[in-house]
Design a protein around this motif. Structure first.
Motif, PDB file in Angstrom:
ATOM      1  N   VAL A  29      56.335  -5.857  58.711  1.00 44.20           N
ATOM      2  CA  VAL A  29      56.169  -6.990  57.800  1.00 44.20           C
ATOM      3  C   VAL A  29      57.136  -6.898  56.624  1.00 44.20           C
ATOM      4  O   VAL A  29      57.701  -7.903  56.183  1.00 44.20           O
ATOM      5  N   ILE A  30      57.364  -5.686  56.112  1.00 46.88           N
ATOM      6  CA  ILE A  30      58.308  -5.557  55.003  1.00 46.88           C
ATOM      7  C   ILE A  30      59.731  -5.856  55.477  1.00 46.88           C
ATOM      8  O   ILE A  30      60.498  -6.521  54.771  1.00 46.88           O
ATOM      9  N   ALA A  31      60.070  -5.370  56.674  1.00 45.76           N
ATOM     10  CA  ALA A  31      61.409  -5.646  57.210  1.00 45.76           C
ATOM     11  C   ALA A  31      61.636  -7.138  57.373  1.00 45.76           C
ATOM     12  O   ALA A  31      62.705  -7.665  57.021  1.00 45.76           O
ATOM     13  N   PRO A  88      55.469 -10.451  64.999  1.00 53.98           N
ATOM     14  CA  PRO A  88      54.124 -10.959  64.696  1.00 53.98           C
ATOM     15  C   PRO A  88      53.989 -11.583  63.311  1.00 53.98           C
ATOM     16  O   PRO A  88      53.012 -12.284  63.047  1.00 53.98           O
ATOM     17  N   PHE A  89      54.938 -11.333  62.426  1.00 50.04           N
ATOM     18  CA  PHE A  89      54.843 -11.827  61.058  1.00 50.04           C
ATOM     19  C   PHE A  89      55.684 -13.076  60.820  1.00 50.04           C
ATOM     20  O   PHE A  89      55.684 -13.620  59.711  1.00 50.04           O
ATOM     21  N   GLU A  90      56.375 -13.519  61.850  1.00 49.98           N
ATOM     22  CA  GLU A  90      57.256 -14.672  61.691  1.00 49.98           C
ATOM     23  C   GLU A  90      56.477 -15.912  61.263  1.00 49.98           C
ATOM     24  O   GLU A  90      56.885 -16.635  60.335  1.00 49.98           O
ATOM     25  N   GLU A  91      55.353 -16.166  61.912  1.00 52.85           N
ATOM     26  CA  GLU A  91      54.571 -17.365  61.588  1.00 52.85           C
ATOM     27  C   GLU A  91      54.055 -17.321  60.154  1.00 52.85           C
ATOM     28  O   GLU A  91      54.057 -18.332  59.441  1.00 52.85           O
ATOM     29  N   THR A  92      53.626 -16.132  59.710  1.00 54.39           N
ATOM     30  CA  THR A  92      53.099 -15.991  58.356  1.00 54.39           C
ATOM     31  C   THR A  92      54.158 -16.349  57.320  1.00 54.39           C
ATOM     32  O   THR A  92      53.903 -17.104  56.372  1.00 54.39           O
ATOM     33  N   PHE A  93      55.370 -15.812  57.491  1.00 52.65           N
ATOM     34  CA  PHE A  93      56.440 -16.087  56.528  1.00 52.65           C
ATOM     35  C   PHE A  93      56.907 -17.534  56.619  1.00 52.65           C
ATOM     36  O   PHE A  93      57.209 -18.150  55.588  1.00 52.65           O
ATOM     37  N   THR A  94      56.969 -18.060  57.825  1.00 61.72           N
ATOM     38  CA  THR A  94      57.371 -19.459  57.979  1.00 61.72           C
ATOM     39  C   THR A  94      56.394 -20.369  57.256  1.00 61.72           C
ATOM     40  O   THR A  94      56.788 -21.315  56.561  1.00 61.72           O
ATOM     41  N   ARG A  95      55.113 -20.078  57.407  1.00 61.52           N
ATOM     42  CA  ARG A  95      54.076 -20.873  56.745  1.00 61.52           C
ATOM     43  C   ARG A  95      54.194 -20.764  55.225  1.00 61.52           C
ATOM     44  O   ARG A  95      54.113 -21.770  54.501  1.00 61.52           O
ATOM     45  N   PHE A  96      54.410 -19.547  54.738  1.00 63.85           N
ATOM     46  CA  PHE A  96      54.515 -19.341  53.293  1.00 63.85           C
ATOM     47  C   PHE A  96      55.717 -20.092  52.722  1.00 63.85           C
ATOM     48  O   PHE A  96      55.599 -20.790  51.705  1.00 63.85           O
ATOM     49  N   HIS A  97      56.867 -19.970  53.364  1.00 57.37           N
ATOM     50  CA  HIS A  97      58.070 -20.616  52.834  1.00 57.37           C
ATOM     51  C   HIS A  97      57.994 -22.139  52.960  1.00 57.37           C
ATOM     52  O   HIS A  97      58.553 -22.858  52.125  1.00 57.37           O
ATOM     53  N   SER A 182      47.078 -15.515  49.064  1.00 60.02           N
ATOM     54  CA  SER A 182      46.502 -15.946  50.337  1.00 60.02           C
ATOM     55  C   SER A 182      47.223 -15.286  51.505  1.00 60.02           C
ATOM     56  O   SER A 182      46.594 -14.838  52.473  1.00 60.02           O
ATOM     57  N   GLN A 183      48.551 -15.205  51.410  1.00 58.48           N
ATOM     58  CA  GLN A 183      49.316 -14.575  52.482  1.00 58.48           C
ATOM     59  C   GLN A 183      48.974 -13.098  52.596  1.00 58.48           C
ATOM     60  O   GLN A 183      48.802 -12.572  53.699  1.00 58.48           O
ATOM     61  N   ALA A 184      48.855 -12.422  51.453  1.00 57.71           N
ATOM     62  CA  ALA A 184      48.526 -10.992  51.478  1.00 57.71           C
ATOM     63  C   ALA A 184      47.173 -10.762  52.142  1.00 57.71           C
ATOM     64  O   ALA A 184      46.999  -9.833  52.944  1.00 57.71           O
ATOM     65  N   GLN A 185      46.197 -11.601  51.820  1.00 59.01           N
ATOM     66  CA  GLN A 185      44.875 -11.460  52.415  1.00 59.01           C
ATOM     67  C   GLN A 185      44.913 -11.704  53.921  1.00 59.01           C
ATOM     68  O   GLN A 185      44.261 -10.991  54.696  1.00 59.01           O
ATOM     69  N   LEU A 186      45.692 -12.694  54.343  1.00 58.43           N
ATOM     70  CA  LEU A 186      45.805 -12.985  55.772  1.00 58.43           C
ATOM     71  C   LEU A 186      46.482 -11.849  56.521  1.00 58.43           C
ATOM     72  O   LEU A 186      46.054 -11.463  57.612  1.00 58.43           O
ATOM     73  N   VAL A 187      47.558 -11.322  55.942  1.00 55.18           N
ATOM     74  CA  VAL A 187      48.282 -10.227  56.590  1.00 55.18           C
ATOM     75  C   VAL A 187      47.361  -9.037  56.802  1.00 55.18           C
ATOM     76  O   VAL A 187      47.332  -8.427  57.880  1.00 55.18           O
ATOM     77  N   ALA A 188      46.586  -8.689  55.767  1.00 54.02           N
ATOM     78  CA  ALA A 188      45.679  -7.551  55.887  1.00 54.02           C
ATOM     79  C   ALA A 188      44.570  -7.817  56.899  1.00 54.02           C
ATOM     80  O   ALA A 188      44.197  -6.938  57.685  1.00 54.02           O
ATOM     81  N   ALA A 189      44.052  -9.045  56.904  1.00 53.08           N
ATOM     82  CA  ALA A 189      42.922  -9.367  57.773  1.00 53.08           C
ATOM     83  C   ALA A 189      43.327  -9.499  59.236  1.00 53.08           C
ATOM     84  O   ALA A 189      42.536  -9.186  60.135  1.00 53.08           O
TER      85      ALA A 189
END
Length: 235
Positions: A29-31, A88-97, A182-189
């Motif tokens: 996720v950091i990468a 696996p983190f692509e959707e999360t970042f796309t949504r955030f941006h 919100s993103q941080a909580q989703l990533v952890a969950a």
């Protein structure tokens, strides 16, 4: 976890498949975040109003790319395909941006400063529960993206020249905070390995309970307020 972790303890940590999964997820996720930040800063540089601004943002982007390469290489050294770990983190970042697309160059600067800072705070919190070598890599990857004083100075100059933008940028900063938390909580969950690291699967059970997780998000909110103050904005 204390910094007295020995190399043998660090190696032994990766014998635990749950811990290994957590590290791979965290580095993934950091990468992805570093690569995304590089791309965003490079794009912002093309919109910079002056050559100095363009050069400063290009330098910040270059630092992000260097961080990404170090994380990519560490994942490869663990025998993991770095790009599979990032996917696996692509959707999360796309949504955030998509939810935090800046409307002008100054909103982009605020996002680079406070948005990335919030994400870094979250990953630093998790890093406290990692083996010493992985923690050092994570903290190095979250180091400054270049001359943050440049961002602070440019935003303050803009407010001095046109005080009416202060309120708009302050609202923008609050929106970034809400979306980042919100993103941080989703990533952890959504990722079991990260959750296991947070609750202490590796660190001898000395992880976070619900109260500690609440305090973590409170610290993140306080750090955000301090960054907004640096920019001359209300939080």
């Amino acid at each position: 976890m204390a910094d007295s972790t020995t190399p043998s303890e660090t190696s032994a940590a990766f014998d635990d498949p749950i811990y290994r999964e957590g590290v791979v997820e965290l580095l993934g996720v950091i990468a992805y975040g570093e690569l995304s930040a590089f791309e965003r800063l490079a794009e912002d540089a093309t919109l910079a109003p002056t050559l100095r601004d363009k050069a400063e943002l290009a330098q910040m982007a270059n630092v992000e790319l260097g961080h990404f390469l170090g994380l990519r290489d560490r994942l490869a050294a663990l025998g993991v395909d770095p790009y599979e770990a990032m996917t696996p983190f692509e959707e999360t970042f796309t949504r955030f941006h998509a939810k935090t697309a800046p409307s002008d160059w100054f909103e982009g600067l605020v996002k680079a400063y406070v948005g990335d800072g919030l994400a870094a705070d979250f990953y630093r919190e998790i890093a406290a529960y990692l083996d010493v070598d992985t923690r050092a890599l994570v903290l190095n990857s979250l180091a400054g993206t270049g001359d943050s004083d440049f961002v602070v100075a440019r935003v303050r100059e803009a407010i001095a020249a046109d005080p009416s933008i202060s309120g708009r940028l302050a609202l923008w900063g609050r929106r970034l905070m809400g979306e980042a938390l919100s993103q941080a909580q989703l990533v952890a969950a959504e990722h079991d390995g990260l959750t296991a690291v947070l609750v202490g699967a590796y660190d001898r059970g000395n992880g976070m309970d619900l109260a500690a997780i609440g305090r973590m998000f409170a610290r993140m909110t306080e750090n955000h307020a301090a960054r907004m103050a640096e920019l001359g904005l209300d939080s």
